[in-house]
Design a protein around this motif. Structure first.
Motif, PDB file in Angstrom:
ATOM      1  N   ARG A 359       9.955  41.203  11.902  1.00  0.00           N
ATOM      2  CA  ARG A 359      10.007  39.739  11.801  1.00  0.00           C
ATOM      3  C   ARG A 359      11.424  39.235  12.044  1.00  0.00           C
ATOM      4  N   ARG A 368       8.490  35.949  20.471  1.00  0.00           N
ATOM      5  CA  ARG A 368       7.258  35.923  19.673  1.00  0.00           C
ATOM      6  C   ARG A 368       6.127  36.520  20.508  1.00  0.00           C
ATOM      7  N   THR A 373       3.804  39.770  16.290  1.00  0.00           N
ATOM      8  CA  THR A 373       2.991  38.988  15.353  1.00  0.00           C
ATOM      9  C   THR A 373       2.180  39.894  14.451  1.00  0.00           C
TER      10      THR A 373
END
Length: 806
Positions: A359, A368, A373
């Motif tokens: 993260r 991203r 994710t």
């Protein structure tokens, strides 16, 4: 998250209609936000048929047109005028008869009608691929193989892909449902519980996996076992990189993933199937035949797959060969190690990376990706090997690959499954429903939990690796509730509550102030605390809190002041012809004196521009400073305080600014926004602004003792005075001087007229003030009233140099 109905059905043991499936998904906590049909070809070639050109002759009235008769399997052939240069007798073609709607690649849909072209009637159209959405070519009509049967629907020949897509509003804790198999597992659990029959997910078999060669052995070394808890890999040779088969393209396209080549498509397919990200390296780029998972020194550079050079942090986990980095672990690949058309040997990675590391790296570099994710939410560490086998089998089948090494599985510290105990009385207390122990165990087992200990009043279960968010008994209750269905919790006939004493002064005062403001025509707004540093002056930014990982150059600082974010809202509305606005907001500003030392301050702010709300009898008037002052006095009253005292002040961004005081406390400031500040937001009309220190107002409200008294039985007495004073004298000083007289029976002071004229004298003005006197015990005499008025007159004459107009 997008779920394909066709894809999901591959893993379900029974067929469920889309309508019921939608209800089930919402019932189990996977809220369906939309259900949309999907077609790989718009219209799915409906109404189009395969025909055979029987005759083809020149058009009698046009050199470039042909007159054809086409057999479509009906009793009579169709006469069709065609302008394609390649049309000829004997061809098998696609025909759009009269009444058929076609969907061109560009342009609007077109419904076939009988048309007269250069004097000859045409009963349909022989189609080119761009005219029916099959491609972009318009060079000529589509010519089909000779063995195609006339009259066959075109859809039966091309088999355009059709699907139903479910858009799921997935909550952040539901990592276990970020895949088609994960969703299928929940659906099977629901069916098992409600249909009283065991349903299991149809998982793809990996029993056919076997190592065929040992030609390409690549070693793996984990240099940071905290960030990389498990790393699996294998090698494949004889790879032929090329386009994927149509079924694989259709699956990916249906959920919005662009096909690239068969190797990359397989990794994407397996990701959305299982939830486990994979990465394929060109094995020839792995120097030394060794993969090292480690961090690099701060400031090291790395060129990612998008061609951008990025400076690495010492906390970015990297996948390296013996010499150079190849990939940002779990986030993004490198430009020099990716699969290309010339790749024949690959090393396939399936790993578990720590969510926090991924993260931070993902946000640090603004990358991203689908893989990041999933990793940042926590993937199933137990499935890395099986997923690797699944992908290898697909690559062997679709890319001709040969498994050329044993599976390398580096697992430094085997993770134990978390164990959670839940008491049945706690389950009943939290859920409101009395569940039978057997029901609880069956629901949990269908979700992958393992019963470790079954007591009379307590159940111990081992949490599956696929559910990293499960850690406390309340999480277990949630799992049981969502599978059983919240609608199945009975509503009690009686509810017992203990009355509580409200101690939240902040909340109560917010409600009171909000009621006063909305009653006055204000609307509440909520603006972003992350703001644009370009809006603020340098002195405002000296102690500002700047973002370290901002994803936008326009959102790079926590706001040091409230005015600017509100002006951005005003500008947005003004640009859309909403010119009259009265807005209020509770928000915070942020500052920092040193690294690690941060402060936040709550505010209540008001913004006014345009005209006040009018009606059919009385049009609205333009908002002004006095309107703002009246609203602020209402807020003071809501907090149990007398009207604020107003003192001239210098405030950045405002002109005609005042400090608002209550006693010795400065509560905030108010004024008109300066033209320079408005120009920065391209606002061309007046804006009035007030900023209250909310916690100071709450503190003052908390000190106010509430008292009650009877309504007065006597009538009040009114008197008026007209004063000649200096033109520069503020009215506030007049009122302050009057209140200093200490007349207890003086209950109200109101200005009701202002007159300025050269006839009054140079730099003089007339202010008319109304006084209200009240004695609650008795009726006042004229003498008493005259004495009080004389005391007021004397004070005004002595302190302010006022003259009383007769």
């Amino acid at each position: 998250m997008t779920i394909s109905y066709n894809w999901l059905c591959d893993y379900l043991p029974v067929t469920i209609e889309p309508e019921r499936l939608s209800r089930i998904l919402t019932a189990i906590g996977l809220e369906v936000e939309s259900v949309e049909p999907y077609e790989s070809v718009k219209g799915s070639l409906s109404g189009l048929v395969i025909g055979e050109v029987i005759t083809c002759t020149p058009h009698p009235n046009a050199d470039k047109l042909k007159l054809t008769t086409v057999n479509t399997g009906e009793a009579e052939p169709l006469q069709i005028v065609c302008g394609a240069p390649n049309v000829a007798a004997g061809q098998k073609v696609i025909v759009a008869p009269v009444g058929t709607t076609i969907y061109p690649v560009s342009g609007d849909p077109l419904t076939m009608k009988v048309a007269k072209i250069r004097g000859v009637e045409s009963y349909g159209m022989i189609c080119a691929e761009d005219e029916i959405g099959l491609g972009s070519s318009h060079a000529g009509i589509i010519i089909l193989p000779d063995d195609v049967r006339v009259g066959t629907p075109a859809a039966g020949f091309y088999h355009p892909y059709q699907d139903t897509l479910f858009e799921i509003g997935l909550t952040p804790n539901r990592m276990d449902a970020m895949s088609h198999i994960g969703v299928a597992r929940d659906v099977c659990a629901y069916l098992s519980h409600h249909d009283k029959k065991e349903f299991r997910v149809k998982r793809p078999s990996v029993n056919g996996f076997k190592v065929q060669q040992q030609q390409l052995q690549i070693a793996v070394e984990i240099g940071n076992s905290t960030a990389c808890g498990r790393y699996c890999g294998l090698s494949l040779t004889g790879i032929r990189v090329g386009p994927s088969p149509q079924w694989l393209k259709d699956r990916l396209l249906s959920i919005g993933v662009r096909p690239i080549n068969n190797i990359v498509d397989i990794t994407n397919f397996v990701l959305h199937e299982t939830g486990q990200p994979l990465h394929a390296f060109d094995a020839d780029a792995i120097t030394g035949n060794k993969v090292v998972v480690k961090t690099l020194p701060e400031g090291s550079t790395f060129v990612t797959l998008d061609g951008k050079e990025r400076k690495l942090s010492a906390e970015d986990l990297m996948i390296c060969n013996s010499e150079t980095p190849m990939c940002i672990a779990g986030v993004f690949g490198g430009i020099d190690s990716g699969v290309t058309e010339s790749t024949t040997r690959i090393f396939l990675e399936s790993a578990w990376f720590h969510p926090t590391w991924i993260r931070k790296t993902s946000f640090r570099h603004g990358l991203r990706t689908d893989a990041a994710t999933r990793f940042e939410k926590g993937v199933d560490i137990s499935q890395t090997v099986n997923v690797l086998k699944r992908a290898a089998l697909l690559m062997a089948d679709l890319a001709g690959g040969t498994v050329a090494s044993e599976i390398i599985d580096v697992y430094p510290a085997i993770q134990d499954r978390k164990q959670v105990a839940i008491k049945y009385h706690y389950l009943k207390k939290l859920s409101g429903k009395n569940y039978h122990p057997d029901t609880v165990k069956k629901i949990l087992e269908s979700l992958g939990f393992e019963v470790m200990k079954d007591g009379i009043d307590e159940l111990w279960v081992a949490v599956p690796y696929s559910k990293p968010d499960i850690s406390i008994p309340a999480d277990i209750v949630e799992e049981i509730l969502r599978i059983d269905g919240l609608d199945n919790v009975t509503i009690p006939t009686t509810i017992s509550i203990s009355p509580s004493v409200e101690k939240d002064l902040d909340g109560r005062l917010r409600e009171k102030v909000a009621a006063a403001l909305t009653g006055a025509g204000f609307n509440e707004i909520l603006t972003n605390s992350i703001s644009n540093s370009a809006w603020y002056a340098e002195d405002q930014l000296k102690h500002a809190v700047r973002m370290l990982n901002n994803l936008s150059v326009e959102l790079d600082v926590l706001r040091p002041a409230m005015l600017e974010t509100g002006l951005a809202v005003l500008a947005h509305n003004l640009n859309r012809k909403n010119a009259s606005l009265q807005l209020f907001e509770w928000g915070k500003t942020y500052s920092s004196e040193a690294v690690g030392s941060y402060q936040e301050q709550p505010h209540c702010c008001l913004y006014m521009t345009g005209s006040s709300q009018g009606n059919w009898r009385k049009p609205g008037s333009e908002v002004d400073f006095f309107g703002l002052k009246g609203i602020l006095n209402q807020l003071a009253a809501a907090a149990g305080q007398p009207p604020f005292d107003w003192e001239s002040a210098s405030v950045a961004g405002l002109r005609n600014a005042f400090q608002l005081k209550s006693g010795k406390s400065t509560i905030g400031f108010a004024g008109q926004v300066s033209k320079e500040k408005l120009a920065g937001f391209d606002i061309k009309q007046q804006v009035f602004f007030a900023d209250l220190d909310w916690m100071k107002l709450v503190t003052l409200a908390g000190k106010k003792e509430i008292s009650f008294q009877e309504l007065p039985k006597q009538l009040p007495v009114h008197r008026d005075l007209a004063l000649l004073v200096d033109k520069t004298l503020p009215y506030a000083k007049i009122e302050t001087a009057i209140r200093k007289t200490g007349i207890s029976r003086l209950r109200q002071i109101l200005p009701f007229d202002l007159f300025e004229s050269d006839k009054l004298g140079q730099n003089r003005k007339s202010v008319a003030v109304s006084f209200m006197f009240l004695d609650e015990e008795k009726t006042m005499t004229d003498k008493e009233i005259d004495n009080m008025m004389q005391k007021i007159i004397n004070t005004l004459e002595q302190e302010l140099g006022a003259e009383i107009r007769k």
